[in-house]
Design an enzyme around this catalytic site. Structure first.
Site, PDB file in Angstrom:
ATOM      1  CG  ASP A 122      68.688  82.826  -5.046  1.00 17.24           C
ATOM      2  OD1 ASP A 122      69.659  82.570  -4.313  1.00 17.24           O
ATOM      3  OD2 ASP A 122      68.344  83.975  -5.365  1.00 17.24           O
ATOM      4  CB  THR A 171      68.359  85.469   0.515  1.00 17.72           C
ATOM      5  OG1 THR A 171      68.351  84.285  -0.290  1.00 17.72           O
ATOM      6  CG2 THR A 171      69.395  86.424  -0.030  1.00 17.72           C
ATOM      7  CB  THR A 172      66.149  80.926   2.196  1.00 16.58           C
ATOM      8  OG1 THR A 172      66.067  81.063   0.773  1.00 16.58           O
ATOM      9  CG2 THR A 172      64.926  80.169   2.687  1.00 16.58           C
ATOM     10  CG  ASP A 197      73.786  82.209  -4.143  1.00 16.29           C
ATOM     11  OD1 ASP A 197      73.625  83.401  -4.466  1.00 16.29           O
ATOM     12  OD2 ASP A 197      72.844  81.451  -3.848  1.00 16.29           O
TER      13      ASP A 197
END
Length: 560
Positions: free
Chosen positions: A66, A99-100, A392
């Site tokens: 994550d 996010t990545t 998530d």
């Protein structure tokens, strides 16, 4: 730092030990730091992304892929790198996923900007072009998106499953996706979802398949004393935010007792005050008490004698969730307790769930607007990662319920944006056109990284994806990393919320523009382990070579 004054004497305007980096050197140094952050999480992207093991100074281990967790745990001191970390934080706060993607995209935008600056394109021109491209990309994403109804449970479960893919939850993905959707729909209120009303309680146990959704609240607390009932059916619940102890004086005071009789009278008066509170609770009809403050042992004992189940020192957040679940009103004064303030639950029970550990379950509530996901796993490390995966999933489902729009996943939106932004660039005059084209090329970093992380040839995959998107009705084709070929992601049910993409594009572009506009870095600290000049040279070498994996710049911290 010093300037020449009158008579050639140096005039010092910064304190000794300060350093200054200006112009292209400062920009390269900042870009290097930002791209290094993107490289740190790049290998975690996608269903076949790798995990990172993070070890904190106390020896605690976190295994995750994550992006938000990784960047939160890693110690990063470089100011430009921290700006990229802010991208991940904003993405996580807004939508909980992607996010990545946002961080990797920000890093690629800066890498492309560095190439443009090498061609003598001014950073201000690049920033203008990037803003234009980001605005156009958000507009184009609206045309790619498709509507979805919150009543379409099957589609919502597919969205949840997509969010959890790659986080070690695939084996139990179908079951966990159903739990996530059930939780979101339970707390949804007039089209809005407050995910804070989904409480996550976790405990090591038989495995993930033992996880369950509780239509009520599970608390990691037990009865105050053993003589209280272990279970109460048809519970009438009182939520009390008042102390059940003798209040301490606010100022220094002393009581002089001259005889045993005075001591006895004093203690009897204290006891009478406490028992008066017990009678007030009992008179209200409550048979379950959740107290946010402390509770005297005498009070607990008398509550037990009256058959009242009581828990003390309940957190404020849990009290609010209990209120949402049971319909009870939180009372702040014992004298103001009214039977109308009580909530209801079919059963309140202290239950042993693992070894010697017990939880209190408040279940069978009438239309609860707060629920609990009780997460189980074989080990604590796996359990923590399952919790992140469920976080998530819950967030993306809530976003879809609120917005009602989704886009295909698997790099499909990025390829479509890349092609259409290049068309848009051709309609723009001036040097901004070059910046928009670079923005378009940067979008391809997402499908390229998905292919690389799956062990596929990125060039072949990009060519195949472009070919599909250039054909009629090909905008939904993304990369199937398991089969190594483009497929219609919408038809396959591999989808994600529109807001994930719009937020990622917007925040990545904003961070890139902010870093590009910095042309002077003044550091007031002492010299770092690596001198500024050495860092500049390293930045130039690595940017020229097109790789950033050879180490982080000073102040970046790192994985232990």
């Amino acid at each position: 730092m010093a300037n020449e004054g009158a008579g050639g004497q140096p005039v010092y305007i910064l304190r000794e030990g300060s350093t200054q980096s200006k112009g292209r050197d400062a920009q390269q140094f900042n870009i290097m730091a930002a791209v290094a952050v993107a490289e740190a999480v790049k290998s975690t992207l996608g269903p076949k992304g790798m995990d990172k093991m993070l070890v904190d100074p106390t020896g605690n281990v976190t295994v995750t892929n994550d992006g938000a967790t990784i960047l939160r745990e890693v110690q990063i001191d470089h100011p430009a790198a921290q700006m990229i970390v802010e991208v991940a934080r904003a993405q996580d706060d807004e939508v909980g996923d992607g996010t990545t993607t946002a961080v990797v995209l920000a890093g690629e935008l800066l890498r492309k900007a560095s190439d443009l600056m090498d061609r003598q394109i001014h950073p201000t021109v690049i920033a203008t072009g990037y803003r234009m491209a980001a605005d156009k990309a958000k507009e184009l994403l609206q045309t790619i998106a498709v509507p979805v109804e919150k009543t379409d449970r099957e589609l919502l479960e597919k969205i949840a499953f997509t969010a959890m893919t790659g986080k070690g939850a695939e084996a139990e993905g179908a079951m966990l996706s159903k739990l996530a959707v059930d939780a979101v729909l339970a707390v949804e209120d007039a089209g809005k979802v407050d995910t804070d009303n989904v409480k996550v309680e976790k405990m090591v146990g038989p495995g993930a398949m033992a996880s369950q959704l509780i239509k009520g609240i599970a608390l990691g607390k037990t009865r105050v004393v053993e003589n209280m009932p272990k279970a109460v059916s048809k519970a009438k619940i009182l939520l009390l935010n008042a102390s059940m102890e003798i209040k301490k004086t606010q100022v220094d005071a002393s009581i002089k007792i001259k005889s045993p009789q005075q001591m006895k009278t004093f203690l009897e008066q204290e006891e009478a005050m406490l028992l008066k509170n017990v009678e007030a609770i009992s008179k209200s009809g409550a048979n379950v008490l959740f107290c946010q403050k402390g509770m005297d042992d005498l009070v607990a004992s008398h509550l037990g004698k009256k058959g009242i189940f009581a828990i003390k020192s309940v957190s404020e957040s849990d009290m609010k969730k209990l209120s949402r679940a049971t319909g009870a009103r939180i009372v702040t004064k014992i004298e103001e307790i009214d039977p109308k303030d009580l909530g209801y639950a079919g059963i309140v029970e202290e239950r042993k769930v693992s070894g010697d550990e017990s939880l209190t379950f408040v279940e069978e509530c009438k239309n609860p607007k707060a629920v609990t996901l009780f997460v189980r796993a074989g080990t604590a490390t796996v359990m923590d990662e399952l919790e992140r995966a469920l976080h998530d999933a819950i967030r993306v489902v809530s976003v879809v319920v609120e917005d009602g729009k989704v886009v295909p996943a698997g790099g499909a939106p990025e390829i479509e944006l890349s092609l259409r932004l290049k068309q848009y660039a051709s309609t723009i005059g001036g040097r901004e056109q070059l910046a928009i084209e670079s923005f378009a090329n940067a979008m391809e970093i997402i499908p390229r990284t998905l292919a690389e992380n799956a062990g596929l040839d990125p060039i072949d995959m990009l060519v195949s994806l472009r070919s599909k998107h250039e054909a009629k009705n090909g905008k939904n084709f993304g990369l199937n990393v398991y089969e190594g070929k483009p497929i219609d992601m919408l038809a396959a049910g591999i989808i994600e919320p529109l807001r994930v993409k719009t937020q990622a594009v917007g925040s990545a572009a904003e961070a890139a523009v902010m870093i590009l506009r910095i042309d002077d870095v003044i550091a007031s600290g002492g010299p770092s382990e690596q001198t500024i000049s050495e860092a500049k040279q390293q930045a130039k070498r690595q940017l020229a070579a097109g790789r950033m994996g050879g180490g982080m710049p000073p102040g970046m911290g790192g994985f232990m």
